[in-house]
Design a protein around this motif. Structure first.
Motif, PDB file in Angstrom:
ATOM      1  N   SER A   9       0.404  14.692 -16.447  1.00  0.00           N
ATOM      2  CA  SER A   9       0.377  14.988 -15.015  1.00  0.00           C
ATOM      3  C   SER A   9       1.409  14.139 -14.287  1.00  0.00           C
ATOM      4  CB  SER A   9      -1.012  14.705 -14.432  1.00  0.00           C
ATOM      5  OG  SER A   9      -1.997  15.496 -15.052  1.00  0.00           O
ATOM      6  N   MET A  10       1.667  14.499 -13.020  1.00  0.00           N
ATOM      7  CA  MET A  10       2.612  13.742 -12.219  1.00  0.00           C
ATOM      8  C   MET A  10       2.019  13.491 -10.834  1.00  0.00           C
ATOM      9  SD  MET A  10       6.707  14.279 -11.617  1.00  0.00           S
ATOM     10  CE  MET A  10       6.583  15.860 -10.780  1.00  0.00           C
ATOM     11  N   VAL A  11       2.132  12.257 -10.373  1.00  0.00           N
ATOM     12  CA  VAL A  11       1.658  11.859  -9.045  1.00  0.00           C
ATOM     13  C   VAL A  11       2.801  11.157  -8.328  1.00  0.00           C
ATOM     14  CG1 VAL A  11       0.028  10.443  -7.756  1.00  0.00           C
ATOM     15  CG2 VAL A  11      -0.730  11.638  -9.827  1.00  0.00           C
ATOM     16  N   ASP A  12       3.099  11.600  -7.107  1.00  0.00           N
ATOM     17  CA  ASP A  12       4.135  10.974  -6.279  1.00  0.00           C
ATOM     18  C   ASP A  12       3.478  10.130  -5.203  1.00  0.00           C
ATOM     19  OD1 ASP A  12       6.028  12.577  -7.661  1.00  0.00           O
ATOM     20  OD2 ASP A  12       5.696  14.211  -6.228  1.00  0.00           O
ATOM     21  N   VAL A  13       4.014   8.932  -4.983  1.00  0.00           N
ATOM     22  CA  VAL A  13       3.523   8.068  -3.913  1.00  0.00           C
ATOM     23  C   VAL A  13       4.698   7.605  -3.071  1.00  0.00           C
ATOM     24  CG1 VAL A  13       1.586   7.322  -5.356  1.00  0.00           C
ATOM     25  CG2 VAL A  13       3.645   5.897  -5.226  1.00  0.00           C
ATOM     26  N   ALA A  14       4.440   7.427  -1.781  1.00  0.00           N
ATOM     27  CA  ALA A  14       5.460   6.956  -0.844  1.00  0.00           C
ATOM     28  C   ALA A  14       5.041   5.606  -0.290  1.00  0.00           C
ATOM     29  CB  ALA A  14       5.648   7.956   0.289  1.00  0.00           C
ATOM     30  N   LEU A  15       6.032   4.753  -0.050  1.00  0.00           N
ATOM     31  CA  LEU A  15       5.764   3.422   0.489  1.00  0.00           C
ATOM     32  C   LEU A  15       6.991   2.932   1.230  1.00  0.00           C
ATOM     33  CD1 LEU A  15       7.297   0.997  -1.477  1.00  0.00           C
ATOM     34  CD2 LEU A  15       5.848   2.217  -3.095  1.00  0.00           C
ATOM     35  N   ASP A  16       6.769   1.930   2.051  1.00  0.00           N
ATOM     36  CA  ASP A  16       7.861   1.232   2.716  1.00  0.00           C
ATOM     37  C   ASP A  16       8.003  -0.127   2.045  1.00  0.00           C
ATOM     38  OD1 ASP A  16       8.329   3.315   4.514  1.00  0.00           O
ATOM     39  OD2 ASP A  16       6.794   2.577   5.892  1.00  0.00           O
ATOM     40  N   ALA A  17       9.147  -0.357   1.430  1.00  0.00           N
ATOM     41  CA  ALA A  17       9.361  -1.584   0.660  1.00  0.00           C
ATOM     42  C   ALA A  17       9.183  -2.799   1.549  1.00  0.00           C
ATOM     43  CB  ALA A  17      10.748  -1.571   0.026  1.00  0.00           C
ATOM     44  N   ALA A  71       0.869  -1.169   0.000  1.00  0.00           N
ATOM     45  CA  ALA A  71       0.000   0.000   0.000  1.00  0.00           C
ATOM     46  C   ALA A  71       0.908   1.221   0.000  1.00  0.00           C
ATOM     47  CB  ALA A  71      -0.908   0.010   1.220  1.00  0.00           C
ATOM     48  N   PHE A  72       0.498   2.261  -0.717  1.00  0.00           N
ATOM     49  CA  PHE A  72       1.308   3.481  -0.758  1.00  0.00           C
ATOM     50  C   PHE A  72       0.430   4.681  -0.425  1.00  0.00           C
ATOM     51  CE2 PHE A  72       0.347   2.377  -5.305  1.00  0.00           C
ATOM     52  CZ  PHE A  72      -0.597   3.372  -5.560  1.00  0.00           C
ATOM     53  N   GLN A  73       1.074   5.784  -0.088  1.00  0.00           N
ATOM     54  CA  GLN A  73       0.351   7.016   0.185  1.00  0.00           C
ATOM     55  C   GLN A  73       0.640   8.032  -0.900  1.00  0.00           C
ATOM     56  OE1 GLN A  73       1.070   8.896   3.995  1.00  0.00           O
ATOM     57  NE2 GLN A  73      -0.654  10.311   3.747  1.00  0.00           N
ATOM     58  N   VAL A  74      -0.388   8.712  -1.381  1.00  0.00           N
ATOM     59  CA  VAL A  74      -0.204   9.789  -2.346  1.00  0.00           C
ATOM     60  C   VAL A  74       0.377  10.985  -1.605  1.00  0.00           C
ATOM     61  CG1 VAL A  74      -1.351  11.335  -3.972  1.00  0.00           C
ATOM     62  CG2 VAL A  74      -2.101   8.951  -3.773  1.00  0.00           C
ATOM     63  N   VAL A  75       1.565  11.429  -2.029  1.00  0.00           N
ATOM     64  CA  VAL A  75       2.256  12.503  -1.309  1.00  0.00           C
ATOM     65  C   VAL A  75       2.569  13.703  -2.189  1.00  0.00           C
ATOM     66  CG1 VAL A  75       3.257  10.945   0.409  1.00  0.00           C
ATOM     67  CG2 VAL A  75       4.519  11.426  -1.705  1.00  0.00           C
TER      68      VAL A  75
END
Length: 514
Positions: A476-484, A451-455
């Motif tokens: 467009s550009m969307v950044d997502v963060a996650l913990d591998a 699961a990732f978070q939109v940041v």
């Protein structure tokens, strides 16, 4: 009215995902495996019989798990072809993730395979990871209820959405791609001199019989897309034309039915509803319009968000929405419609109190629905209730999303599957992935096993929703963060099936910390 009937399990869940398993909280952990079958079935769609695939549980299509119940399933392939099922939204051990040969092979006809892992609560779904099989409706809801769901005491209604063609998936894909070999020009990594295994998607994952990617020329699509029905587009992005729909499907289904014979879900006067919406379409972005029943969006992709009020919410392929609806304390009927973006087609179901008049709704609206979230306004409105913990970013990676209608080939970082360069991370690292869409079609990007978070949205930092599938509009550009997570090879791909089938897939390769 007692609590269980008020939740409407017989009236709502049984009709939408098959007979739901009634709560057995005390024995949830000790339950035997659930039998699930991938099998053929016959639907009547606008008066025509259609043979499709499906995933049948104990009470019908799909599964409902109780709070705390493990995902213990014995999956049997009752089809005459090999298949494999991905548990979309769940995070099983990699060996149970359901991607052909990564690492498990397809299930042979007649074979049974067992799955056992901790289920993640929320509105999820399950589907074949062979694109042409998903287009044959080899998919079903996977609902995992939480203790909060029980305490909320809301009638649960599932809205499972599909696009459908009476043609075979091979014919559909041939129509979209031009239906012929054309010349021998190169296009986005699919040059004519490449061996098939380099230029085509992996067998079972994206390989499409009858499609010669290496033979698609720059001109092979010329003239066809403009004349072919379903090539919906609209001006935007500084005057450039966005391609919203690349195929006109024969029908748009809500719980296997069209508006010529919609499902009518019985509700109470003043009923309190939790509508679980799943977009299982192959290639159609949809708006959910609750009409006179104003809603609150409370979760996306199975993860809670701060409630957002409204009557229209959009979702791309692979995404899910949970919408709470409080009906007025009076009799009546309330249509819940799914509108095809950039077009007039629609489908849906109807919430109705006993004895209410249910009027016929045409499957084609008077006006076209708009394009979905081209400015990312809906995504920007979503704030996670359970955000990722703050920590430094260990690794960042840009993913360029490209491709075109002429030729019909779609890429990540300029490459199709088979020529891809894996996205690399180490287990436990905080990773930011930046999806930069340089094409004129939107792409719902789905990452397995995480699961990732939109940041970030177009360079602006946000504390957005937790997701597993994020829609990236054109330009467009969307950044997502996650913990591998687990050290393994995890699929990362567009959930537009024709895009996946023509190569828009890579892998998120996680290695162990040393």
């Amino acid at each position: 009215m007692n609590t269980l009937s008020r939740r409407g399990f017989i009236a709502a869940c049984a009709a939408t995902v098959g007979a739901a398993q009634m709560p057995r909280l005390a024995s949830a952990q000790a339950l035997p495996p659930i039998a699930l079958s991938a099998a053929s079935r016959t639907l009547e769609i606008d008066g025509r019989a259609a043979t499709v695939f499906g995933l049948a549980g104990p009470g019908g299509q799909g599964l409902v798990l109780d709070p705390g119940q493990r995902f213990r399933v014995d999956l049997t392939n009752d089809l005459d072809v090999g298949t494999i099922i991905h548990w979309h939204g769940q995070i099983p051990p990699n060996a149970q993730d359901g991607v052909p040969d990564m690492p498990m092979p397809l299930l042979s006809p007649g074979e049974t395979r067992s799955y056992d892992f901790e289920a993640r609560p929320g509105t999820h779904w399950m589907h074949s990871h062979v694109p042409i099989q998903e287009m044959q409706l080899l998919a079903a809801p996977l609902i995992v209820r939480s203790q909060e769901d029980l305490a909320a005491d809301r009638q649960e209604v599932v809205l499972f959405l599909h696009d459908f063609s009476f043609k075979s998936p091979d014919e559909v894909l041939a129509d979209i791609s031009g239906g012929h070999g054309g010349g021998h020009g190169a296009g986005h990594g699919a040059d004519s001199g490449a061996p098939p295994e380099q230029g085509m998607p992996m067998k079972g994952v994206g390989a499409v019989p009858g499609m010669d990617h290496g033979a698609m020329s720059h001109g092979a699509m010329g003239g066809m897309m403009g004349n072919m029905p379903g090539m919906g587009g609209m001006m935007g992005m500084g005057g450039m034309a966005m391609d919203l729909n690349d195929y006109n499907w024969d029908a748009y289904l809500a719980n296997d039915r069209t508006l010529s014979d919609p499902e009518v879900v019985q509700v109470e006067r003043g009923g309190r509803i939790r509508l679980r919406v799943i977009n299982a379409s192959a290639a159609t972005v949809l708006w959910i319009d609750t009409g006179g029943a104003r809603g609150r969006l409370v979760a996306v992709d199975g993860h809670a968000v701060q409630p957002v009020s409204g009557t229209r919410f959009g979702l791309a392929m692979g995404q899910r929405l949970d919408i709470e609806i409080d009906l007025p304390n009076e009799g009546g009927a309330w249509p819940i419609l799914a509108l095809r973006e950039g077009a007039r087609e629609r489908t849906g179901l109807i919430l109705a109190t006993p004895g209410a008049e249910v009027r016929r709704i045409e499957s084609v609206a008077e006006v076209e629905a708009p394009a979905f979230d081209t400015d990312l306004a809906q995504e920007a409105s979503l704030i996670a209730l359970d955000a990722l913990p703050d920590r430094p970013v260990d690794r960042s990676q840009m993913l360029m999303l490209g491709g075109s209608m002429q030729p019909y080939v779609w890429t990540i970082n300029g490459s199709v599957w088979g020529r891809h360069q894996p996205i690399i991370a180490r287990s436990g690292e905080r990773v930011v992935l930046s999806f930069h869409n340089m094409s004129m079609m939107g792409h719902p990007m789905h990452l397995h096993g995480h699961a990732f978070q939109v940041v970030g949205l177009n360079g602006r930092a946000v504390a957005g929703a937790l997701r597993d599938t994020v829609y990236v509009p054109p330009m467009s550009m969307v950044d997502v963060a996650l913990d591998a997570g687990e050290a393994a090879r995890w699929m990362l791909h567009c959930h537009h099936m024709p895009h996946l089938a023509t190569g828009m897939m890579t892998e998120f390769a996680v290695t162990a910390l040393v």
